[in-house]
Design an enzyme around this catalytic site. Structure first.
Site, PDB file in Angstrom:
ATOM      1  N   HIS A 156     -64.962  39.164  40.583  1.00 53.19           N
ATOM      2  CA  HIS A 156     -64.701  39.672  39.342  1.00 53.19           C
ATOM      3  C   HIS A 156     -64.241  41.155  39.657  1.00 53.19           C
ATOM      4  CE1 HIS A 156     -66.551  36.296  37.163  1.00 53.19           C
ATOM      5  NE2 HIS A 156     -67.201  36.231  38.290  1.00 53.19           N
ATOM      6  N   SER A 277     -44.172  61.913  46.884  1.00 52.85           N
ATOM      7  CA  SER A 277     -43.841  62.303  45.316  1.00 52.85           C
ATOM      8  C   SER A 277     -42.854  63.551  45.591  1.00 52.85           C
ATOM      9  CB  SER A 277     -45.359  62.507  44.446  1.00 52.85           C
ATOM     10  OG  SER A 277     -44.861  63.234  43.532  1.00 52.85           O
ATOM     11  N   LYS A 283     -49.146  63.510  47.683  1.00 56.66           N
ATOM     12  CA  LYS A 283     -49.136  62.172  47.512  1.00 56.66           C
ATOM     13  C   LYS A 283     -48.418  61.367  48.749  1.00 56.66           C
ATOM     14  CE  LYS A 283     -49.593  59.841  44.087  1.00 56.66           C
ATOM     15  NZ  LYS A 283     -48.914  59.674  42.912  1.00 56.66           N
ATOM     16  N   GLU A 290     -46.046  47.919  46.689  1.00 62.04           N
ATOM     17  CA  GLU A 290     -45.871  47.859  45.240  1.00 62.04           C
ATOM     18  C   GLU A 290     -44.502  47.162  44.909  1.00 62.04           C
ATOM     19  OE1 GLU A 290     -46.503  51.875  43.052  1.00 62.04           O
ATOM     20  OE2 GLU A 290     -47.013  52.405  45.126  1.00 62.04           O
ATOM     21  N   TYR A 317     -21.881  16.417  37.006  1.00 64.56           N
ATOM     22  CA  TYR A 317     -21.598  17.842  37.078  1.00 64.56           C
ATOM     23  C   TYR A 317     -21.070  18.540  35.780  1.00 64.56           C
ATOM     24  CZ  TYR A 317     -19.743  22.471  38.841  1.00 64.56           C
ATOM     25  OH  TYR A 317     -19.553  23.749  38.777  1.00 64.56           O
ATOM     26  N   GLN A 322     -22.854  26.126  38.315  1.00 69.85           N
ATOM     27  CA  GLN A 322     -22.457  27.255  38.948  1.00 69.85           C
ATOM     28  C   GLN A 322     -23.588  28.544  39.057  1.00 69.85           C
ATOM     29  OE1 GLN A 322     -18.348  28.411  39.456  1.00 69.85           O
ATOM     30  NE2 GLN A 322     -18.679  30.366  38.089  1.00 69.85           N
TER      31      GLN A 322
HETATM   32  N1  ARG Z   1     -17.691  27.088  41.951  1.00 65.09           N
HETATM   33  C1  ARG Z   1     -18.142  25.651  41.167  1.00 65.09           C
HETATM   34  C2  ARG Z   1     -19.772  25.677  41.227  1.00 65.09           C
HETATM   35  O1  ARG Z   1     -20.277  26.490  41.938  1.00 65.09           O
HETATM   36  C3  ARG Z   1     -17.886  24.649  42.310  1.00 65.09           C
HETATM   37  C4  ARG Z   1     -17.641  23.210  41.674  1.00 65.09           C
HETATM   38  C5  ARG Z   1     -16.516  23.273  40.625  1.00 65.09           C
HETATM   39  N2  ARG Z   1     -16.390  21.887  40.021  1.00 65.09           N
HETATM   40  C6  ARG Z   1     -15.765  21.799  38.928  1.00 65.09           C
HETATM   41  N3  ARG Z   1     -15.588  20.704  38.785  1.00 65.09           N
HETATM   42  N4  ARG Z   1     -15.300  22.781  38.418  1.00 65.09           N
HETATM   43  O2  ARG Z   1     -20.236  24.944  40.631  1.00 65.09           O
END
Ligand code: ARG
Length: 460
Positions: A156, A277, A283, A290, A317, A322
């Site tokens: 504490h 400082s 200082k 920090e 994807y 990205q």
């Molecule tokens: N620059 C893209 C990323 O970083 C690469 C992959 C792009 N793929 C796509 N189908 N547009 O994710």
């Protein structure tokens, strides 16, 4: 400028929109990994008879030339080419002609970018483990100088029981050991290959994923192509491990900052890691400590931003992915520098043993010793606790400490007290007698130092 994917387009995006979508400003960090991945991919295409040997040789030559330029920092990237993958492909075609366009056979940027990041993190995480070890080494060296340096241990933030300063430092050694272990363990999941997953569904070409994986030093391949291209767990794990590590560094920095204050004066940070400082000439600020404490916030932020990016993504994807990169790069940079600064601060700080020693003499952190003393003589600990509480109150009223009370006073309160009481009351004895496993007793600390040194040797 004609896009590599421009076939089905009739209108061009405005430059600022293009810039919004481009990642080249930051993903050029992956240039070496991208070329390495391409070299493995094209070698595999050759081995599987997908591309003729002469094409493979030409492409490899071209990639090698790009690699040399990249190593010398001689490549110039263009926003119009969107990202590192398309930039390099374009450069390859410029270098060796149309045959360069065959490199992307049986591959998508989706498995390509994932491969790059696996390669990148494998390299960086290994380096990070080494840097964690450097901080651990600095802790051990400082601890070796301070086994018998006694300081107040706190709970504490109130003085609780005296401890060896080495014991306090070694607490951080073991936290960092877990951090290194977590990074090490994560390599299992980092070191697998998404290459050959294609855009999401695999490919019609007779590729050999295990072969390209082995060329790249991966331990295996992703089992599922959709998982391979959309998984970012390995980055999240890295960010999460890094957040825990930063939390540890931040706690230690908080202590260093406190200890170097006028109120504590337990340590003095080296000038090398302090600043002055602009207005107050007296200082000396522990700025670097920090800053590490402050930068912990951005590492947590990077973890949270990627968790949030990922949470609603349908397979496979999506361009959202990205957004996985900048936080990762930023975390790598932040952690590496923080670890180096941390090691330097620990190595160079001056430990004010006298101040620590004085602090334990002017407090009640030996109160537990008296309670233990009575309990060892058969009094139930709860009653002993009550008696010592009354003694502490008495001392506070008189403005003195437990060592200053005469034996008669002790005996008036409880006849079990004898002359030998004073021997257990010294802070030195209090530390020395805490000889239970993992405790602060000097023998335990010596044993812990041996273990710590053995751990460091194992890992180097
Ligand atoms: N620059 C893209 C990323 O970083 C690469 C992959 C792009 N793929 C796509 N189908 N547009 O994710």
């Amino acid at each position: 400028m004609k896009k590599l994917w421009g076939g089905r387009f009739t209108e061009a995006a405005e430059a600022w929109v293009e810039e919004f979508g481009a990642s080249i400003s930051f993903d050029q960090e992956l240039v070496l990994e991208d070329i390495e991945g391409s070299l493995a991919h094209v070698t595999m295409l050759g081995k599987c008879g997908i591309l003729p040997a002469e094409d493979v040789a030409k492409i490899k030559e071209g990639l090698q030339a790009l690699l040399e330029k990249a190593q010398k920092d001689e490549l110039t990237f263009a926003i119009e080419n969107e990202d590192v993958h398309l930039n390099l492909e374009k450069m390859l075609i410029e270098e060796i002609g149309e045959v360069g366009g065959k490199l992307h056979t049986a591959r998508s940027r989706n498995d390509q970018v994932a491969t790059d990041m696996h390669l990148y993190l494998r390299k960086e995480v290994k380096d990070m483990i080494q840097k964690v070890k450097q901080v651990q080494k600095a802790l051990v060296e400082q601890a070796e100088q301070n086994v018998e340096t006694i300081m107040p241990g706190y709970t504490h933030l109130q003085r609780a029981q005296p401890v060896s300063f080495a014991h306090h430092l070694l607490a951080y050694f073991w936290m960092l050991e877990r951090d290194a272990e977590r990074y090490e363990d994560s390599l299992k999941r980092i070191n697998i290959s998404p290459l050959g997953a294609g855009a999401l569904a695999g490919t019609t070409f007779p590729i050999d994923r295990s072969y390209s994986a082995s060329l790249l030093g991966f331990d295996g391949i992703y089992e599922n192509s959709m998982d391979a291209v959309s998984d970012r767990d390995f980055i999240l794990e890295f960010l999460s491990n890094s957040s825990i590590l930063m939390m540890h560094l931040s706690r230690f920095c908080e202590e260093l900052i406190m200890w170097s204050s006028q109120e504590f004066q337990f340590i003095e940070m080296s000038d090398k890691y302090s600043t002055g400082s602009s207005i107050m000439p007296q200082k000396k600020n522990p700025d670097m400590a920090e800053l590490i404490r402050g930068k912990t916030g951005r590492v947590y932020g990077n973890l949270f931003s990627l968790l949030t990016v990922m949470k609603g993504l349908p397979l496979a994807y999506n361009k959202d992915l990205q957004e996985d990169k900048e936080g990762m790069f930023d975390t790598v940079k932040t952690i590496k520098t923080s670890l180096l600064v941390m090691a330097g601060m620990i190595e160079t700080m001056k430990v004010n043993k006298d101040k620590m020693g004085q602090a334990v003499k002017q407090d009640f952190s030996n109160a537990t010793e008296i309670a233990d003393y009575l309990a060892a003589k058969g009094l139930p600990f709860r009653q002993a606790h009550e008696i010592v509480g009354r003694l502490v109150l008495l001392c506070i009223e008189k403005g003195i400490y437990l060592l200053d009370l005469p034996l008669e006073t002790y005996q008036e309160i409880c006849p079990l007290f004898e002359e030998d009481l004073y021997a257990v009351l010294s802070p030195y004895a209090a530390v020395q007698r805490r000889n239970s496993a993992g405790g602060t007793g000097f023998a335990q600390v010596e044993a812990a130092l041996q273990k710590a040194n053995a751990v460091l040797k194992q890992n180097v």
